[in-house]
Design a protein around this motif. Sequence first.
Motif, PDB file in Angstrom:
ATOM      1  N   GLU A   1       1.224   1.764 -21.053  1.00  0.00           N
ATOM      2  CA  GLU A   1       0.494   2.707 -21.926  1.00  0.00           C
ATOM      3  C   GLU A   1       1.436   3.772 -22.461  1.00  0.00           C
ATOM      4  O   GLU A   1       1.376   4.140 -23.635  1.00  0.00           O
ATOM      5  N   TRP A   2       2.313   4.288 -21.592  1.00  0.00           N
ATOM      6  CA  TRP A   2       3.293   5.292 -22.014  1.00  0.00           C
ATOM      7  C   TRP A   2       4.193   4.724 -23.106  1.00  0.00           C
ATOM      8  O   TRP A   2       4.437   5.358 -24.117  1.00  0.00           O
ATOM      9  N   SER A   3       4.672   3.509 -22.909  1.00  0.00           N
ATOM     10  CA  SER A   3       5.563   2.879 -23.894  1.00  0.00           C
ATOM     11  C   SER A   3       4.888   2.720 -25.251  1.00  0.00           C
ATOM     12  O   SER A   3       5.492   2.974 -26.286  1.00  0.00           O
ATOM     13  N   LYS A   4       3.612   2.308 -25.238  1.00  0.00           N
ATOM     14  CA  LYS A   4       2.863   2.160 -26.495  1.00  0.00           C
ATOM     15  C   LYS A   4       2.692   3.501 -27.195  1.00  0.00           C
ATOM     16  O   LYS A   4       2.887   3.616 -28.397  1.00  0.00           O
ATOM     17  N   LEU A   5       2.317   4.517 -26.429  1.00  0.00           N
ATOM     18  CA  LEU A   5       2.057   5.841 -27.000  1.00  0.00           C
ATOM     19  C   LEU A   5       3.331   6.495 -27.507  1.00  0.00           C
ATOM     20  O   LEU A   5       3.352   7.074 -28.594  1.00  0.00           O
ATOM     21  N   SER A   6       4.380   6.398 -26.729  1.00  0.00           N
ATOM     22  CA  SER A   6       5.618   7.117 -27.062  1.00  0.00           C
ATOM     23  C   SER A   6       6.526   6.334 -28.001  1.00  0.00           C
ATOM     24  O   SER A   6       7.421   6.910 -28.621  1.00  0.00           O
ATOM     25  N   GLY A   7       6.328   5.015 -28.043  1.00  0.00           N
ATOM     26  CA  GLY A   7       7.209   4.192 -28.851  1.00  0.00           C
ATOM     27  C   GLY A   7       8.552   3.931 -28.190  1.00  0.00           C
ATOM     28  O   GLY A   7       9.482   3.447 -28.812  1.00  0.00           O
ATOM     29  N   SER A   8       8.641   4.290 -26.922  1.00  0.00           N
ATOM     30  CA  SER A   8       9.890   4.047 -26.198  1.00  0.00           C
ATOM     31  C   SER A   8       9.582   3.640 -24.767  1.00  0.00           C
ATOM     32  O   SER A   8       8.487   3.871 -24.268  1.00  0.00           O
ATOM     33  N   SER A   9      10.548   3.048 -24.129  1.00  0.00           N
ATOM     34  CA  SER A   9      10.364   2.676 -22.731  1.00  0.00           C
ATOM     35  C   SER A   9      10.866   3.805 -21.853  1.00  0.00           C
ATOM     36  O   SER A   9      11.435   4.787 -22.329  1.00  0.00           O
ATOM     37  N   THR A  10      10.677   3.653 -20.571  1.00  0.00           N
ATOM     38  CA  THR A  10      11.176   4.659 -19.642  1.00  0.00           C
ATOM     39  C   THR A  10      12.684   4.538 -19.540  1.00  0.00           C
ATOM     40  O   THR A  10      13.260   3.502 -19.842  1.00  0.00           O
ATOM     41  N   ARG A  11      13.286   5.608 -19.117  1.00  0.00           N
ATOM     42  CA  ARG A  11      14.733   5.608 -18.934  1.00  0.00           C
ATOM     43  C   ARG A  11      15.032   5.641 -17.439  1.00  0.00           C
ATOM     44  O   ARG A  11      14.214   6.090 -16.647  1.00  0.00           O
ATOM     45  N   LYS A  12      16.206   5.166 -17.076  1.00  0.00           N
ATOM     46  CA  LYS A  12      16.623   5.216 -15.679  1.00  0.00           C
ATOM     47  C   LYS A  12      17.092   6.629 -15.351  1.00  0.00           C
ATOM     48  O   LYS A  12      17.570   7.358 -16.226  1.00  0.00           O
ATOM     49  N   LEU A  13      16.977   6.988 -14.090  1.00  0.00           N
ATOM     50  CA  LEU A  13      17.427   8.304 -13.654  1.00  0.00           C
ATOM     51  C   LEU A  13      18.895   8.524 -13.999  1.00  0.00           C
ATOM     52  O   LEU A  13      19.292   9.621 -14.373  1.00  0.00           O
ATOM     53  N   SER A  14      19.684   7.481 -13.929  1.00  0.00           N
ATOM     54  CA  SER A  14      21.113   7.592 -14.255  1.00  0.00           C
ATOM     55  C   SER A  14      21.350   7.889 -15.738  1.00  0.00           C
ATOM     56  O   SER A  14      22.465   8.252 -16.120  1.00  0.00           O
ATOM     57  N   ASP A  15      20.308   7.742 -16.586  1.00  0.00           N
ATOM     58  CA  ASP A  15      20.435   8.026 -18.021  1.00  0.00           C
ATOM     59  C   ASP A  15      20.321   9.517 -18.355  1.00  0.00           C
ATOM     60  O   ASP A  15      20.503   9.899 -19.501  1.00  0.00           O
ATOM     61  N   ILE A  16      20.006  10.342 -17.360  1.00  0.00           N
ATOM     62  CA  ILE A  16      19.874  11.774 -17.627  1.00  0.00           C
ATOM     63  C   ILE A  16      21.248  12.309 -18.040  1.00  0.00           C
ATOM     64  O   ILE A  16      22.229  12.137 -17.323  1.00  0.00           O
ATOM     65  N   PRO A  17      21.328  12.949 -19.202  1.00  0.00           N
ATOM     66  CA  PRO A  17      22.616  13.463 -19.664  1.00  0.00           C
ATOM     67  C   PRO A  17      23.184  14.520 -18.715  1.00  0.00           C
ATOM     68  O   PRO A  17      22.442  15.222 -18.038  1.00  0.00           O
ATOM     69  N   LYS A  18      24.491  14.626 -18.692  1.00  0.00           N
ATOM     70  CA  LYS A  18      25.167  15.584 -17.805  1.00  0.00           C
ATOM     71  C   LYS A  18      24.744  17.030 -18.081  1.00  0.00           C
ATOM     72  O   LYS A  18      24.688  17.840 -17.176  1.00  0.00           O
ATOM     73  N   ASN A  19      24.422  17.351 -19.331  1.00  0.00           N
ATOM     74  CA  ASN A  19      24.055  18.721 -19.685  1.00  0.00           C
ATOM     75  C   ASN A  19      22.556  18.994 -19.546  1.00  0.00           C
ATOM     76  O   ASN A  19      22.082  20.051 -19.911  1.00  0.00           O
ATOM     77  N   HIS A  20      21.809  18.040 -19.000  1.00  0.00           N
ATOM     78  CA  HIS A  20      20.366  18.191 -18.829  1.00  0.00           C
ATOM     79  C   HIS A  20      20.094  19.217 -17.733  1.00  0.00           C
ATOM     80  O   HIS A  20      20.844  19.314 -16.765  1.00  0.00           O
TER      81      HIS A  20
END
Length: 143
Positions: A109-128
């Motif tokens: 449902e999230w993917s349909k609503l947002s138009g994107s899939s979930t990201r992995k925790l390792s995808d969090i940018p260093k400056n986040h």
Amino acid sequence: MINKKLMSTNFLYDHAVLTVEQMYKVDTGCIERGIQERHLMKEAGTAVAKIAINKWPKAQFSVLCGTGNNGGDGFVAASYLKSIGADVEVFLLDRTNNLKTAANREASEWSKLSGSSTRKLSDIPKNHKLDNKIALKNFRENK
């Protein structure tokens, strides 16, 4: 019937949280009495989202979701926040193929609503603002 006062944002925010064991018993009791698991997940996720948006109306939200029912609650919260125009991103703490059925449904449902899939925790940018090393360490310790 669910008591509307018990589900109100102010009531939930101002009252103590149940232990894991107590919440498991409440969930099990509700399901045994005919309340669908999906309804419980929708109510919980929506309540969290309402508290978050009321407390931080202009925030960018990062939702960390595990693979179980609490993760499903997180996907519901993210979907609700997105549906009202909030800036939301979702990070999954494990592989998508490990999602339990209910959490997987809410991730879809999230993917349909947002138009994107979930990201992995390792995808969090260093400056986040979220420190992914601390979050991952805490996740592994509690798994």
